[in-house]
Design an enzyme around this catalytic site. Structure first.
Site, mmCIF file in Angstrom:
data_model
loop_
_atom_site.group_PDB
_atom_site.id
_atom_site.type_symbol
_atom_site.label_atom_id
_atom_site.label_comp_id
_atom_site.label_asym_id
_atom_site.label_seq_id
_atom_site.Cartn_x
_atom_site.Cartn_y
_atom_site.Cartn_z
ATOM 1 C CD GLU A 181 -2.483 -0.830 2.033
ATOM 2 O OE1 GLU A 181 -2.524 0.076 3.294
ATOM 3 O OE2 GLU A 181 -4.470 -1.738 1.993
ATOM 4 C CD GLU A 250 -4.507 -5.905 2.508
ATOM 5 O OE1 GLU A 250 -5.360 -4.576 2.912
ATOM 6 O OE2 GLU A 250 -3.844 -5.830 3.066
HETATM 7 C C1 LIG Z 1 -6.170 1.770 2.950
HETATM 8 C C2 LIG Z 1 -6.510 1.572 4.119
HETATM 9 O O1 LIG Z 1 -7.212 1.444 5.084
HETATM 10 N N1 LIG Z 1 -5.834 0.563 4.315
HETATM 11 C C3 LIG Z 1 -6.269 -0.455 4.938
HETATM 12 C C4 LIG Z 1 -6.429 -1.826 4.091
HETATM 13 O O2 LIG Z 1 -6.875 -3.041 5.267
HETATM 14 C C5 LIG Z 1 -5.652 -3.247 5.789
HETATM 15 C C6 LIG Z 1 -5.973 -4.977 6.754
HETATM 16 O O3 LIG Z 1 -6.767 -3.903 7.106
HETATM 17 C C7 LIG Z 1 -4.939 -2.184 6.862
HETATM 18 O O4 LIG Z 1 -3.293 -2.551 6.932
HETATM 19 C C8 LIG Z 1 -5.027 -0.900 5.836
HETATM 20 O O5 LIG Z 1 -4.871 0.211 6.811
#
Ligand SMILES: CC(=O)N[C@H]1CO[C@H](CO)[C@@H](O)[C@@H]1O
Ligand SMILES: *[C@@H]1O[C@H](CO)[C@@H](O)[C@H](O)[C@H]1NC(C)=O
Ligand SMILES: *[C@@H]1O[C@H](CO)[C@@H](O)[C@H](O)[C@H]1NC(C)=O
Ligand SMILES: *[C@@H]1O[C@H](CO)[C@@H](O)[C@H](O)[C@H]1NC(C)=O
Ligand SMILES: *[C@@H]1O[C@H](CO)[C@@H](O)[C@H](O)[C@H]1NC(C)=O
Ligand SMILES: *[C@@H]1O[C@H](CO)[C@@H](O)[C@H](O)[C@H]1NC(C)=O
Ligand SMILES: *[C@@H]1O[C@H](CO)[C@@H](O)[C@H](O)[C@H]1NC(C)=O
Ligand SMILES: *[C@@H]1O[C@H](CO)[C@@H](O)[C@H](O)[C@H]1NC(C)=O
Ligand SMILES: *[C@@H]1O[C@H](CO)[C@@H](O)[C@H](O)[C@H]1NC(C)=O
Ligand SMILES: *[C@@H]1O[C@H](CO)[C@@H](O)[C@H](O)[C@H]1NC(C)=O
Ligand SMILES: *[C@@H]1O[C@H](CO)[C@@H](O)[C@H](O)[C@H]1NC(C)=O
Ligand SMILES: *[C@@H]1O[C@H](CO)[C@@H](O)[C@H](O)[C@H]1NC(C)=O
Length: 817
Positions: A181, A250
């Protein structure tokens, strides 16, 4: 000794060669390709470090039965390398063993190395020692950081190569991930961010894993990295080049929870809609985040202020039990999608709008081989869709799957899976008898630390996260003949969090923590001072280090620069900021490990007059574990905030006194677009009351439970409980097969409700409708009582004559296991 028979040897030989046959994993613009075949892949996240090694086989088996093809996990750097160069791959950190169990179950592995993982895990998975290396800057084009990241990533890859766990070597690992991310924040890192992500790609490539590498949420992922989508919905996502498949790494099956928050739920109708929509729009790989969320044992939760439970409302609950209807409804979805694997990965696609947000998406290979999705995106109206001369009822905001474009095998909003309500039952005859011991604070309350400094230090850099706790101590001398206002002054502390306890002259004057949305706060409380020497002792505690955001690693904690002031008479001020401060890391009990049953033998635990609401107190008791396979939990209602250990093993931080806000639990309608604030329950309740005690932490004999209570609580309310399936409900239309199960060893003991006709209400509140067939209750009783599972063919003649023959009839059942 008799040797193995020839037949057995043959079986072993086959097993060996099947499980170790090399696989060629590539991809194109449509899909991941395994041995030349494009594949539809359903994956589910299970983080090995959030359960115990003893739980893994069962979790993975249940995932497999749920129709999952691959298990996805992160690698947790700070758990594996707690001190630089000192590694731990034992117990539930033995990820090699985890991967092998997945392999033995015949599933694939998606290995998200990161090594930044976010994951609501302490410090996003980074070791805090990394932050302490002079000159380092994390997650950017910094040579010191890159060298550390490369060393760790290379170590992990070499471990999986050594065990031949990569697909081309016969292993189950089909996909690997670098970074995580980063695209959400790359702009904040400027040019160095771009250089860093290119470096990540080159470094990953140089490791020669020979399976595809992915980067999630990274729109500019350099070739050959595949950029993938994370989110509640990913149907609109487009990969950054036509040569890579549309992948969803995810898909949040629920949400995580913070202290002081209500319970998040994502309706299964909505998860199923999002998944079906993703496949209908050309996706071919999707991962549930989480399939099993689990528990943040020890001090592993991220933060600040994230709960110990990481249940995530996932298809398998925190304890590993099947969560129904989520698990079963998604299992049916997977099987419907899998029926179309060829068509989805090789077919041509054509979407036709039928009006009113109704559409049919047809994938076809040729005249005779095609599959259809009927999508009703209308959020308020059900629709009768006519297609190819047939009519299908497509409920509002749902998708029907017709693997042959004719017969509907699944609809995302028609849930036929049973609803299972879990219940917590106190273990009989476990009146716990407690002993207690005050935390020894003679040193810190009298200003004696282990080092000192002229300034107010930042907490994380100072402790290296060796403990949640850092003591800040100083003193102030009041002159004789001080005016009276000087004897009652307000102590004011500006802190970057996360929790503060303030002592003046050996007495606790107050505690504070930040309210939702922040971690910084100002503490102010009246303090009584005396002529001469006064001790000011401040205990600052962290509660999980930040894991998300640009430069999250630089987020500070503790009193860091203060100021710390005494304010008197409204305006007079004694500034203590520039005082000499004495420091001590950790609690005495923590450092002497009094939470270990062996260490605590020598201690003089008090057994008289159990103190209630007393801060900084250790409590100890023993308990016996009941027979059977039900999950075990500790009900810590009544306790304040602290940490719990069973037989010396941490079951995590607890904070049941931190209640969720009273509001925000509106009724949940799956038809509205989901976000994490929707569909909340347990408003006004402790944000976490129950704490998982894994069976493998316990023994047959007496087990030792030790609690460290920081703010004050009442251990006499604590109890050991089992989590078992209680009520089971189902509500299915005529023509279906009703399947009910107690999901374990128990049998159905009672049928509370059964009606075939037009019953109303839902699980827990079913009511007879205007008409019903006479025999429903008797038929269901006969089929189910005394059995652990039962199945009933829901046809009109099974339940006797009924007057509601012109209605679409349903059978509703509510039973007790
Ligand atoms: C953008 C965002 O909210 N990312 C989240 C996605 O989910 C993962 C796991 O719950 C988080 O680690 C991220 O912060
Ligand atoms: C793997 O598959 C790709 C395409 O599917 C092919 O080009 C390549 O030659 C294969 N490699 C091996 C080692 O079989
Ligand atoms: C898509 O389907 C519609 C309706 O069946 C048809 O009219 C149209 O020709 C199809 N388009 C393509 C490109 O096949
Ligand atoms: C949903 O259906 C209603 C009733 O037919 C209609 O008024 C509305 O415009 C539809 N919404 C969309 C987005 O098509
Ligand atoms: C259509 O495609 C399917 C699947 O590839 C194949 O089995 C079938 O023989 C094809 N039929 C025709 C008429 O080409
Ligand atoms: C769909 O058709 C059935 C049978 O004709 C009818 O009872 C039902 O009301 C219709 N539903 C909608 C949403 O139009
Ligand atoms: C005080 O702490 C700072 C920051 O850690 C450090 O640089 C400095 O050397 C310390 N001073 C003393 C006297 O220890
Ligand atoms: C106490 O008196 C001394 C000497 O007059 C002075 O330096 C000091 O600041 C005074 N302390 C306080 C807390 O006022
Ligand atoms: C402990 O504290 C709670 C909450 O402040 C309070 O309701 C309770 O009465 C206290 N119990 C005792 C025994 O002091
Ligand atoms: C517990 O589970 C095991 C394995 O699933 C099973 O063999 C055993 O019978 C169960 N025991 C009880 C008491 O249900
Ligand atoms: C259903 O129960 C029967 C015995 O009543 C048992 O043999 C069977 O394994 C059970 N099936 C499942 C899926 O639990
Ligand atoms: C259910 O009952 C119907 C009607 O009697 C019959 O056609 C069907 O085969 C039955 N299904 C099963 C699985 O027994």
């Amino acid at each position: 000794m008799v040797g193995p028979s020839r037949a057995l040897l043959l079986v072993i030989a086959i097993a060996c060669c099947l499980s170790s046959s090399a696989m060629n994993v590539t991809y194109d613009g449509r899909a991941i390709i395994i041995d030349g075949q494009r594949r539809v892949l359903i994956s589910g996240s299970i983080h090995y470090a959030r359960s115990t090694a003893e739980m893994w086989p069962d979790l993975i088996q249940k995932a497999k039965e749920g129709g999952v093809d691959a298990i996805d996990t992160y690698i947790f750097w700070n758990a594996h390398e707690p001190s630089r160069g000192e590694y731990n791959f034992e117990g539930n950190l033995n990820f090699i063993k985890f991967i092998k169990i997945v392999q033995d179950a015949g599933l694939y592995v998606v290995l998200r190395i990161g090594p930044y993982v976010c994951a609501e895990w302490n410090y996003g998975g980074f070791p805090v020692w990394l932050h302490q290396i002079p000159g380092i800057e994390l997650r950017t084009n910094n040579d010191i950081f890159k060298a550390e990241m490369q060393t760790f990533t290379t170590l992990i890859v070499s471990m999986i190569k050594k065990e031949k766990l990569l697909a081309p070597e016969g292993g189950p690992v089909i996909i690997t991930q670098i970074e995580n991310e980063y695209g959400n924040f790359i702009k904040k890192y400027g040019d160095s961010g771009k250089k860093y992500i290119q470096w990540c790609a080159d470094m990953a490539k140089s490791l020669n894993v020979n399976v595809p590498w992915i980067m999630c949420q990274q729109a500019d992922a350099p070739s050959p990295m595949i950029n993938t989508c994370n989110g509640f919905y990913c149907h609109k996502f487009k990969p950054n080049r036509p040569s890579i498949p549309k992948m969803w790494t995810e898909n949040w099956t629920g949400w995580f929870k913070g202290w002081g928050e209500s319970q998040p739920h994502r309706p299964v109708e909505d998860v199923a809609y999002a998944v079906a929509n993703f496949f209908a729009s050309g996706g071919t790989f999707q991962n549930y985040y989480m399939y099993h969320g689990g528990t943040n044992f020890g001090r592993t939760s991220g933060g600040p202020y994230l709960t110990t439970s990481y249940d995530y409302d996932a298809p398998l609950d925190e304890y590993g039990n099947i969560r129904q209807p989520k698990w079963g409804h998604l299992k049916q979805l997977h099987s419907a999608i899998k029926m179309m694997e060829k068509i989805l990965t090789y077919g041509e696609v054509n979407t036709t709008q039928l009006g009113n947000a109704l559409a049919v998406t047809k994938f076809s290979i040729n005249e005779t081989s095609s599959g259809c999705f009927l999508t009703n995106a209308n959020q308020s109206n059900d629709a009768n869709a006519t297609y190819n001369g047939n009519t299908y009822l497509v409920p509002s905001r749902s998708i029907s799957i017709l693997p042959d474009c004719e017969k509907e095998v699944y609809n995302t909003a028609k849930v036929t899976t049973q609803t299972s309500l879990m219940v917590n039952k106190p273990v009989k005859s476990t009146k716990l008898s407690w002993k207690w011991h005050s935390e020894i604070m003679e040193d810190t309350l009298n200003g004696k630390g282990s080092f000192s400094n002229e300034s107010l230090l930042e907490q994380i850099m100072t402790t290296g996260d060796a403990s949640d706790y850092l003591w800040y101590m100083t003193s102030v001398t009041l002159n004789k003949s001080s005016t009276s206002w000087r004897k009652k002054m307000n102590l004011r502390v500006k802190t970057k969090g996360h929790i503060l306890h303030a002592y003046v002259n050996n007495r606790l004057i107050g505690s504070g923590y930040a309210t939702k949305g922040s971690y910084k706060f100002d503490f102010e409380q009246e303090a009584e001072l005396r002529d001469g020497h006064n001790f000011i002792t401040l205990l600052s505690a962290t509660d999980g280090l930040a894991n998300y955001g640009a430069f999250f690693d630089l987020q500070k904690a503790g009193i860091d620069g203060g100021p710390v002031e005494l304010i008197g008479n409204g305006k007079e001020k004694i500034d203590l900021t520039k005082n000499k401060w004495s420091y001590k890391i950790g609690l005495n009990g923590e450092m002497s490990k009094i939470y270990l049953p062996s260490a605590s033998h020598g201690l003089n635990w008090n057994s008289d007059r159990l103190p209630i609401n007393k801060s900084m107190t250790w409590y100890k008791t023993t308990f016996e574990v009941p027979d059977g396979n039900d999950s075990l939990v500790l009900d810590l209602q009544g306790m304040g905030k602290g940490h719990a250990w069973v037989n010396g093993q941490s079951i995590g931080r607890y904070w049941p006194s931190f209640l969720a806000a009273d509001s925000g639990c509106e009724p949940c309608d799956y038809r509205q677009k989901y976000d994490s604030d929707k569909c909340r329950t347990e408003c006004g309740m402790p944000s976490q009351r129950w704490y998982h005690v894994p069976k493998s932490f316990t023994t047959k004999g007496p087990n030792t439970l030790i609690l460290f209570e920081e703010v004050g609580g009442d251990p006499s309310q604590v109890s050991l409980q089992t989590v078992t399936i209680g009520t089971v409900c189902a509500n299915v239309v005529e023509g279906s097969i009703l399947e009910l199960s107690c999901q374990g060893s128990r049998s159905f003991s009672k049928i509370q409700f059964a009606s075939f006709g037009n019953p109303e209400g839902s699980c827990g509140s079913f009511k007879k409708g205007s008409c019903e067939a006479p025999d429903a209750l008797a038929v269901v009783k006969k089929a189910c009582i005394g059995r652990s599972n039962c199945s009933i063919n829901v046809t009109a003649n099974a339940f006797g004559p009924s007057e509601c023959s012109d209605l679409s009839r349903r059978l509703a059942v509510q039973a007790i296991c």
